[in-house]
Design a protein around this motif. Sequence first.
Motif, PDB file in Angstrom:
ATOM      1  N   SER A   1       0.868  -1.183   0.000  1.00  0.00           N
ATOM      2  CA  SER A   1       0.000   0.000   0.000  1.00  0.00           C
ATOM      3  C   SER A   1       0.901   1.227   0.000  1.00  0.00           C
ATOM      4  CB  SER A   1      -0.888   0.002   1.242  1.00  0.00           C
ATOM      5  OG  SER A   1      -1.726  -1.121   1.259  1.00  0.00           O
TER       6      SER A   1
ATOM      7  N   PRO B   1      -2.913   6.485  -1.501  1.00  0.00           N
ATOM      8  CA  PRO B   1      -4.353   6.325  -1.309  1.00  0.00           C
ATOM      9  C   PRO B   1      -5.091   6.350  -2.647  1.00  0.00           C
ATOM     10  CG  PRO B   1      -3.677   8.554  -0.736  1.00  0.00           C
ATOM     11  CD  PRO B   1      -2.422   7.781  -1.048  1.00  0.00           C
ATOM     12  N   SER B   2      -6.095   5.509  -2.740  1.00  0.00           N
ATOM     13  CA  SER B   2      -6.967   5.526  -3.921  1.00  0.00           C
ATOM     14  C   SER B   2      -7.966   6.677  -3.783  1.00  0.00           C
ATOM     15  CB  SER B   2      -7.729   4.199  -4.023  1.00  0.00           C
ATOM     16  OG  SER B   2      -8.651   4.098  -2.944  1.00  0.00           O
TER      17      SER B   2
ATOM     18  N   GLU C   1     -11.121   6.391  -3.685  1.00  0.00           N
ATOM     19  CA  GLU C   1     -12.120   5.941  -2.714  1.00  0.00           C
ATOM     20  C   GLU C   1     -11.609   6.114  -1.282  1.00  0.00           C
ATOM     21  OE1 GLU C   1     -11.052   3.974  -5.334  1.00  0.00           O
ATOM     22  OE2 GLU C   1     -12.793   4.349  -6.614  1.00  0.00           O
ATOM     23  N   GLN C   2     -10.344   5.797  -1.058  1.00  0.00           N
ATOM     24  CA  GLN C   2      -9.775   5.967   0.281  1.00  0.00           C
ATOM     25  C   GLN C   2      -9.727   7.443   0.675  1.00  0.00           C
ATOM     26  OE1 GLN C   2      -6.213   3.746  -0.645  1.00  0.00           O
ATOM     27  NE2 GLN C   2      -6.770   2.138   0.830  1.00  0.00           N
TER      28      GLN C   2
ATOM     29  N   ARG D   1     -13.231   8.464   1.620  1.00  0.00           N
ATOM     30  CA  ARG D   1     -13.577   7.926   2.935  1.00  0.00           C
ATOM     31  C   ARG D   1     -12.894   8.742   4.034  1.00  0.00           C
ATOM     32  NH1 ARG D   1     -12.301   2.671   2.298  1.00  0.00           N
ATOM     33  NH2 ARG D   1     -10.345   2.792   3.424  1.00  0.00           N
ATOM     34  N   TYR D   2     -11.630   9.098   3.827  1.00  0.00           N
ATOM     35  CA  TYR D   2     -10.904   9.935   4.777  1.00  0.00           C
ATOM     36  C   TYR D   2     -11.637  11.267   4.968  1.00  0.00           C
ATOM     37  CZ  TYR D   2      -7.339  13.121   6.553  1.00  0.00           C
ATOM     38  OH  TYR D   2      -6.676  14.072   7.287  1.00  0.00           O
TER      39      TYR D   2
END
Length: 134
Positions: free
Chosen positions: A3, A6-7, A9-10, A13-14
């Motif tokens: 990892s 960040p994607s 989507e991440q 979400r954050y």
Amino acid sequence: MPSLEPSREQLERYAQAMPADQPVLMLNLLRFNEQARYPADSGQGPCTGREAYARYSRVAGRKVQGVGGSVELFADAHVALIAPAGEQWDEVLLVRYPSREAFLGMLADPEYRAATLHRRAALADSRLIGTTRR
């Protein structure tokens, strides 16, 4: 699977999960490549993962300060006492930002984004965990 970034989507979400308008602490767990893994067309010469991360850190440090943040902790990791078998980290970094917006703003900065080439080359794996103080 490592990892490293960040994607979309991440990041979404954050942005939804972190409280607005209060300081955040970003916990970084870092494991370095022995040798940096730059793309062949990057123009970067050979170096260690730690050296590549230092290149990234010179830019990232200025950008953290530029948004009002600071490095709260920078430490060598020696042993994962409670962790899955084989999990190991080289360094732990705790960075304070005045808000989630400041952190996200830094990620969008073009100079910062260009410096992530060095971060990707440096790291074998990482974790980035958003936290707040109680």
